[in-house]
Design an enzyme around this catalytic site. Structure first.
Site, short mmCIF file in Angstrom:
data_model
loop_
_atom_site.label_atom_id
_atom_site.label_comp_id
_atom_site.label_asym_id
_atom_site.label_seq_id
_atom_site.Cartn_x
_atom_site.Cartn_y
_atom_site.Cartn_z
CD GLN A 65 0.09 14.07 -6.61
OE1 GLN A 65 -0.70 13.48 -5.64
NE2 GLN A 65 1.09 14.56 -6.37
N GLY A 84 -0.30 8.12 -0.24
CA GLY A 84 0.05 9.68 -0.87
C GLY A 84 0.93 9.31 -2.11
CB CYS A 85 0.63 6.80 -4.64
SG CYS A 85 -1.00 7.43 -5.66
N GLY A 86 1.30 10.16 -4.93
CA GLY A 86 1.74 11.03 -6.02
C GLY A 86 1.52 10.82 -7.16
CG LEU A 110 -1.71 1.23 1.39
CD1 LEU A 110 -2.87 1.40 0.44
CD2 LEU A 110 -2.45 1.18 2.96
CG ASP A 111 2.74 4.80 -2.54
OD1 ASP A 111 3.05 5.37 -1.59
OD2 ASP A 111 3.49 4.88 -3.71
CB THR A 170 -3.29 10.38 -4.48
OG1 THR A 170 -3.09 11.65 -4.67
CG2 THR A 170 -4.07 10.00 -5.96
CG LEU A 171 -6.86 12.75 -0.14
CD1 LEU A 171 -6.70 13.35 1.17
CD2 LEU A 171 -8.07 11.83 -0.23
CB CYS A 222 11.92 24.94 1.76
SG CYS A 222 9.92 24.95 1.70
#
Length: 411
Positions: free
Chosen positions: A209, A182-184, A179-180, A204-205, A366
């Protein structure tokens, strides 16, 4: 009034370096001792003086975006480094300290990321445009910290090294189900399926993507082994041999850490392994950047290790390995910024100057956080059982070829 208050703020803060300021009325003043570095700015709008007094961190980024604060013979990196160094060493006025404390104690409200809010937060940044991200990311569209065993590596090679390192920590076996979270754009999931003969479910949301990840899986002939879904981790069902989550914990929010780690525990097989790759602080907690929260990652938060340890413990997960990457993300960001600037003419066809200035400030602030503050990348190798992974790290560094031979020299 506001000019005087800003002067009071800067007099207390600037103790190691010198800041020269040209005000909207043409008056120029200096703050700090005649030692260290000297940086110089011009403030062109009286309203900016008020904003810098009331919320310095947010107002600084906004003024740079709007062009009401201009650098004079100074690079943005230098200005930010000097301001961060002196803020840490100097004294800030009471009203600024009180505002920071107030935002700090509001974390559990600000970061209450319900499924609906989490989806909106993701769309704010990740659904901007795939074309935007293609202009500064590597060819695999890895939007997280790369791994530089050799500082001279290309961005592509360093991202391949990151994926190989993660795969090794997952201790993958053919046929396992991964299971990934937040798989982008699907790069890691596709790499694991292709190079390690596993099945992967990526969630993903981001609608952008998701669409790109599915297109890539079909183009590579991996649709039978890699499935992507628009899904919140709180809604995922099933049991998985392995779980990987890269750059997603920063979007969970402090109030949801217990839920997140409990879900990891419940979704893993008894002998399963999870690898969580996330930005964190090697220092006590602090309020999240108001500028980043407003313009880049709404609902986001960079947690301290102390804030993560409790939820992992309460979830019943063994911390089999905790690795800390220092400065790797700063190098990654510098690669992204170089590519961004190389494509600035294309970007100007897509976005206005304020948007471009926003991304320039995003990269710079950043980089400063990773080079001059207590920010790093953590990799947590977690399991339900203590012996689910080897008892030493030897297996990570004894691989004959850490990268697939056909891809080790990409870039």
């Amino acid at each position: 009034m506001w000019k005087g208050l800003l002067g009071q703020l800067l007099n207390g803060m600037m103790v190691r370096d010198r800041l020269l300021v040209r005000f909207p009325d043409g008056d120029s003043r200096h703050y700090g001792p005649d030692i260290g570095e000297t940086v110089q700015i011009a403030i062109n709008d009286p309203a900016t003086l008020r904003a810098l007094c009331l919320n310095p961190e947010l107002a600084l980024g906004e003024a740079f975006m709007d062009g009401t604060l201009v650098l004079i013979d100074t690079r943005l990196d230098d200005l930010l480094r000097v301001l961060l160094r002196n803020r840490e060493a100097g004294d800030m006025p009471g009203w600024v300290v009180s505002s920071d404390h107030f935002r700090y104690h509001l974390r559990r409200i600000i970061q209450r990321n319900s499924p609906q809010r989490a989806r909106a937060n993701v769309a704010h940044h990740y659904d901007l445009s795939d074309e935007l991200y293609r202009l500064f990311l590597d060819t695999d569209m890895q939007y997280s910290c790369a791994y530089f065993p050799d500082p001279k590596m290309s961005l592509e090679a360093a991202q391949e090294a990151k994926k190989a390192h993660i795969a090794a920590k997952l201790c993958l076996k053919p046929g396992q189900h991964v299971l990934d979270i937040g798989c982008g754009w699907g790069g890691l999931a596709l790499t694991l399926a292709r190079d390690h003969d596993v099945r992967v479910t990526g969630i993903t949301l981001s609608e952008n993507q998701l669409r790109t990840a599915r297109t890539r899986a079909e183009a590579e002939g991996l649709s039978d082994r890699v499935q992507f879904h628009l899904e919140d981790y709180r809604d995922t069902q099933g049991i998985f041999d392995r779980i990987v989550s890269v750059g997603m914990l920063e979007h969970v929010g402090l109030p949801n850490f217990d839920t997140y780690f409990t879900r990891l525990h419940d979704l893993l097989t008894p002998d399963g392994v999870a690898l969580i790759h996330a930005i964190g602080r090697s220092a006590p907690p602090m309020p999240h950047s108001a500028w980043l929260n407003k313009y880049i990652f709404p609902g986001g938060y960079v947690p301290s290790l102390s804030e993560i340890a409790g939820p992992m413990e309460r979830a019943g997960l063994w911390q089999c390995d905790i690795e800390i990457w220092r400065l790797h993300y700063a190098r990654t960001l510098r690669h992204w910024r170089k590519r961004f600037e190389a494509n600035v003419d294309k970007l100007r066809e897509m976005y206005d100057e304020r948007f471009i200035a926003m991304f320039r400030y995003y990269f710079a602030i950043c980089i400063a956080a990773f080079e001059h503050q207590a920010q790093a990348v953590y990799q947590f190798q977690l399991a339900r059982e203590r012996d689910s992974v080897p008892l030493t790290r030897d297996y990570l560094y004894s691989r004959p070829d850490p990268l697939p031979a056909s891809r080790a020299t990409i870039g």
